[in-house]
Design a protein around this motif. Structure first.
Motif, short mmCIF file in Angstrom:
data_model
loop_
_atom_site.label_atom_id
_atom_site.label_comp_id
_atom_site.label_asym_id
_atom_site.label_seq_id
_atom_site.Cartn_x
_atom_site.Cartn_y
_atom_site.Cartn_z
N UNK A 244 0.83 -1.20 0.00
CA UNK A 244 0.00 0.00 0.00
C UNK A 244 0.87 1.26 0.00
N UNK A 247 2.32 2.08 -3.40
CA UNK A 247 1.36 2.62 -4.36
C UNK A 247 0.90 4.02 -3.94
N UNK A 248 0.71 4.15 -2.63
CA UNK A 248 0.27 5.44 -2.14
C UNK A 248 1.32 6.52 -2.41
N UNK A 251 1.10 7.63 -5.91
CA UNK A 251 -0.02 8.54 -6.17
C UNK A 251 0.29 9.93 -5.64
N UNK A 254 2.46 11.65 -8.10
CA UNK A 254 1.70 12.09 -9.27
C UNK A 254 0.90 13.34 -8.95
N UNK A 255 0.25 13.34 -7.80
CA UNK A 255 -0.57 14.50 -7.44
C UNK A 255 0.28 15.74 -7.26
N UNK A 258 1.00 17.00 -10.69
CA UNK A 258 -0.18 17.63 -11.28
C UNK A 258 -0.42 19.01 -10.66
N UNK A 397 -4.93 9.93 8.13
CA UNK A 397 -4.69 10.21 6.71
C UNK A 397 -6.01 10.53 6.02
N UNK A 398 -6.99 9.70 6.32
CA UNK A 398 -8.31 9.91 5.69
C UNK A 398 -8.84 11.29 6.04
N UNK A 401 -6.71 14.12 4.36
CA UNK A 401 -6.96 14.31 2.94
C UNK A 401 -8.36 14.81 2.66
N UNK A 402 -9.28 14.38 3.48
CA UNK A 402 -10.63 14.92 3.34
C UNK A 402 -10.57 16.43 3.52
N UNK A 405 -8.39 18.13 0.53
CA UNK A 405 -9.06 18.21 -0.77
C UNK A 405 -10.29 19.12 -0.71
N UNK B 253 -6.84 1.66 -4.25
CA UNK B 253 -6.09 1.11 -3.12
C UNK B 253 -6.66 1.56 -1.78
N UNK B 257 -12.13 5.61 1.66
CA UNK B 257 -11.96 6.83 0.87
C UNK B 257 -12.30 6.62 -0.60
N UNK B 432 -15.52 14.92 -1.75
CA UNK B 432 -14.40 14.91 -0.81
C UNK B 432 -14.90 14.77 0.61
N UNK B 435 -15.47 11.37 1.81
CA UNK B 435 -14.32 10.47 1.86
C UNK B 435 -14.12 9.86 3.24
#
Lengths: 441, 435
Positions: A244, A247-248, A251, A254-255, A258, A397-398, A401-402, A405, B253, B257, B432, B435
């Motif tokens: 995980x 992969x995380x 990402x 990538x973000x 961007x 983390x959740x 990021x909530x 974002x 993954x 979320x 969002x 999430x």
């Protein structure tokens, strides 16, 4: 009431297995009651607090353990919904100030603490700390709590000449990251009781302690590097964690790219807008009846330009740093996973060696070598702590990021709302004609 | 049969006026009401565009586009019938020919411009290809606009060649050339580019010419920057599409979320895609600006023509004065002006009385001619100034009206863009938050 795995307690060391209640051990034995935090758990472990604990390799554990079951309960109930009522330690990092001395120039931050915990002598503290003090704290935490995930610090080294270490922007970003770091530590059920944290928050002068600490730091750091053992059977869940994380972090990368690209495009868009608006003004100067409408449009474009500038700045300051911080978090987590692997590998090797010797000597099986026992303890402790920290990390983390974002969405909404207001306000101006040709539309 | 009816109507239509207050309505309606115009009796449109291939003047194969010009008498529709329109095909070069003819025949009129021949002020996604369907479509609209403007002009709409252009496909080119406008066309081009100093131009025309120069340079600059702005805006929106992809990958993954991320990603894709329509609409605004960029040129031409006429008048006047002076000298024997004859007389001796007589007689003829010329030129200049100023005023009001409307619709476009942006990001925010 927290659902799920109980929060990890202070790691214990040289104790007979029977006397210690491991969260993990409790799971394996399977009495369901032990899984949920209850007063029973509190009672069972209160005895630990009074004992003198030390780590498997002999180093004293420098954690202050829960002194009473009630505070333990508090910690267990803390969970992830950060209700202000259940928290008893509040920390803030603010007020950056520049210090100029003959030797060097540096920034200090105010670290303010408010607490009701008895581990602290006073209910409030206000001290000044610099980055290297935070670095000291983190190192101390890592060394004294090797089985736990320590939140990351913002980047230590900045290329002189490339980044201005004293610019308002840099200092502000750093302050936010340091504040985040300290809050995460303060929210951690184990780390927040660490003696070094206490010192960090309360001591007037850290320098003296640092001097001593520097010597011990060297020795300690060798601890969990590697025993050179090869790991055989990594439990699935830790492999899943490692995958995980890979992969995380991809990402995240990538973000980051961007976001940077968007900021670049927006900046170039802004450059063009700043040329575009004034042309309308130039035009207004040669017109009579169209003078007001054209000036209105010029003003409108200028307002939109400012709004765009603010948006880009907000994204730079709020979004990118958090992404990068999480990249560091991933690295920290990977490091802890690696340590865990090493501890398990060591255990496996010792177990094998013991079994081999046992065969050779053909003695009775009852005597389990305490050395192996200790290793097993360590592994199980580590796994428990790590899993608890992982869950906590995922949950944070959740939330992070909530929040992050949602913030991005908000910034963009605000940008469009500002532009909308500007254009809407220019419409009546465009319709409005000279007095000779009065008209309503 | 229709031609006769038209001729009758034409006779009635001359010289009606229109109150300025009626100019508040939208452009087409305004065009119909403004002045006495063809548009009152004839419905005109450029309905379609088609590709053709054929041999050109140097016998080479070429592909070109033709446009369908449709006309329908308004009378025929009043009785509740809906007759099919008359139609014919014209290519861009024929429109150009029509315009050149009008420029030369009505130099005191600010003649409406054609849509651009080649795509300029292009931002990267927009094609610079003349065969590109979007370009052809915008050109069709531009050509229709051109015809409607002419057909609603109180002077231009009465032109026979125009009517012929609209109603009879064959033989039109020959008819145009027969007017002999070609000869005037060449001298016009020369005059427009020549540099000469006018001593006493009508100040209003000088100011107008300066204004036309400013308008040209400003609208040109504006169009260039606008194209760059469009380019950049495109970039900003499209890059957001990448969020769509990464959110989708990331959601795979994640456990809790995942859903929120995935849906947010879709909104980012929608955001990125929305820019195409936005910029398509903005091209319309660019076209409106372009029309006035080209109009500025037409305005300038009218001002220059005045200066040319004035210059010719001044030249004729000063010629006349010098001839009169020469006559006086010859009569009195006092040399005030330099002349070769005077010089040679000094050098080689006086001329004979017969020679003097001859010269005097010639001068007298020239003076009479000169006075005629001055009278003509003065009249021409006065007439020109009068007519041109009327049309310049008309143009000014039209310009103020049209550009104001263009700015309003541009503002409305921007408002719509902002509202869409708020909508998309609010949707994403909702995702969002889940999430």
């Amino acid at each position: 009431m927290s659902a799920g795995t109980p929060k990890s307690l202070a790691s214990s060391g040289q104790k007979p297995i029977q006397d210690i209640c491991h969260p993990l051990g409790a799971e394996e034995v399977a009495p369901a009651g032990l899984r949920t935090p209850s007063p029973d758990v509190g009672n069972a472990t209160s005895s630990i607090g009074e004992k003198d604990l030390s780590l498997p390799n002999g180093t004293p554990v420098e954690t202050s353990s829960p002194a009473s079951s009630s505070s333990l309960l508090n910690r267990l109930q803390l969970d992830d919904d950060l209700d202000g009522e259940t928290r008893d330690l509040f920390v803030t990092v603010d007020d950056p100030k520049k210090h100029v001395s003959t030797m060097e120039t540096y920034i200090t931050y105010r670290v303010a603490t408010k607490t009701t915990r008895v581990e602290f002598d006073l209910p409030e503290y206000s001290v000044r700390r610099r980055y290297q003090d935070f670095d000291w704290l983190r190192t101390k935490l890592e060394d004294s709590q090797p089985t736990h995930l320590i939140p990351p610090l913002p980047q230590k080294f900045v290329m002189k000449g490339v980044v201005d270490r004293f610019s308002e922007e840099f200092v502000a970003t750093r302050r936010k990251a340091l504040d985040k770091f300290l809050k995460r530590v303060a929210d951690h059920p184990v780390l927040s009781f660490n003696e070094h944290l206490n010192t960090f928050l309360s001591a007037k002068d850290l320098n003296k302690r640092q001097g001593l600490a520097l010597l011990t730091k060297m020795g300690e750091s060798v601890k969990y590097v590697t025993g050179g053992y090869k790991l055989r059977a990594r439990p699935m869940e830790f492999t899943a964690m490692a995958e995980y994380l890979d992969m995380f972090s991809q990402k995240l990368g990538t973000m980051d790219r961007i976001a940077q690209r968007i900021i670049k495009e927006q900046s170039e868009y802004l450059v063009e807008l700043r040329e575009y608006g004034p042309v309308y003004s130039t035009w207004a100067a040669v017109e009579a009846e169209l003078h007001e409408p054209l000036e209105g449009v010029a003003g409108c474009v200028a307002n939109c330009s400012s709004a765009l500038d603010e948006l880009t700045e907000d994204m730079s300051e709020d979004f990118l740093p958090v992404l990068r911080e999480y990249a560091l978090y991933v690295e920290a987590m990977k490091a802890v996973l690696k340590k865990r692997d090493n501890v398990q590998a060591e255990y496996e090797a010792k177990l094998e060696a013991a079994a081999f010797r046992k065969e050779e000597r053909a003695t009775s099986v009852q005597q389990v070598p305490t050395d192996v026992e200790r290793c097993q303890d360590r592994v199980e402790c580590f796994n428990a702590d790590l899993k608890a920290d992982w869950d906590r990390w995922q949950s944070n983390k959740r939330q992070d990021f909530r929040h992050l974002l949602t913030g991005v969405a908000d910034h963009n909404i605000q940008y469009y709302e500002k532009c909308l207001a500007a254009w809407e306000s220019v419409i009546p101006l465009l319709h409005d004609k000279q007095p000779q040709e009065a008209e309503t539309d | 049969m229709m031609a006769e009816a038209v001729n009758e109507k034409t006779a009635q239509i001359e010289g009606s006026e229109l109150a300025h207050t009626e100019l508040e309505n939208n452009k087409n309606k305004t065009m119909v009401e403004e002045g006495s115009s063809l548009l009152r009796r004839l419905e005109i449109s450029v309905a379609e565009a088609e590709k053709r291939t054929g041999k050109n003047t140097v016998n080479m194969q070429e592909t070109f586009t033709v446009y369908l010009v449709e006309t329908r008498p308004i009378d025929a529709m009043k009785e509740g019938h809906n007759p099919a329109p008359d139609s014919l095909w014209r290519r861009y070069s024929e429109f150009e020919l029509l315009r050149n003819y009008l420029l030369v025949t009505y130099p005191y009129i600010v003649v409406p411009p054609l849509p651009e021949k080649r795509a300029e002020f292009v931002w990267h996604k927009l094609s610079a290809d003349n065969m590109d369907p979007d370009f052809v479509e915008r050109r069709r609209v531009g050509l229709e606009n051109f015809l409607l403007r002419i057909a609603s002009h109180s002077v231009l709409s009465n032109d026979k060649i125009l009517y012929h252009f609209l109603t009879k496909e064959h033989g039109w080119k020959e008819a145009v050339y027969e007017t002999g406008f070609q000869a005037k066309a060449d001298s016009r081009i020369k005059a427009l580019s020549a540099t000469f100093r006018v001593k006493n131009p009508d100040k209003r025309f000088t100011e107008m010419r300066h204004y036309s120069d400013e308008l040209q340079s400003i609208t040109s600059h504006l169009l260039r920057v606008r194209a760059r702005v469009a380019d950049r805006l495109y970039g900003v929106y499209k890059v957001h599409g990448n969020y769509g992809r990464v959110f989708s990958e990331w959601s795979a993954i994640e456990k809790e979320m995942g859903d929120g991320l995935q849906s947010a990603g879709h909104h980012m894709d929608a955001y990125a895609a929305s820019v195409d329509d936005i910029l398509e609409e903005e091209e319309h605004y660019a076209d409106q600006l372009k029309e006035y960029l080209f109009y500025a040129e037409a305005l300038r031409a009218v001002c220059r023509k005045h200066e040319l006429i004035q210059y010719e008048l001044e030249t004729a006047s000063s010629d006349l004065i010098s001839k009169k002076q020469q006559r006086e000298e010859l009569a009195t024997g006092m040399v005030r002006t330099f002349s070769f004859k005077g010089m040679t007389n000094k050098l080689f001796g006086q001329e004979s009385p017969e020679q003097r007589e001859a010269r005097l007689s010639l001068l007298e003829d020239q003076i009479v001619e000169g006075e005629e010329t001055v009278k003509e030129k003065t009249l021409e200049s006065q007439e020109y100034v009068k007519c041109a100023w009327v049309d310049i005023q008309r143009f000014k009001e039209q310009k103020d009206r049209d550009l104001r409307e263009a700015l309003i619709s541009y503002a409305i476009m921007q408002i719509s863009l902002c509202k869409k942006g708020i909508q998309v990001w609010s949707n994403a925010k909702e995702c969002f938050q889940k999430m």
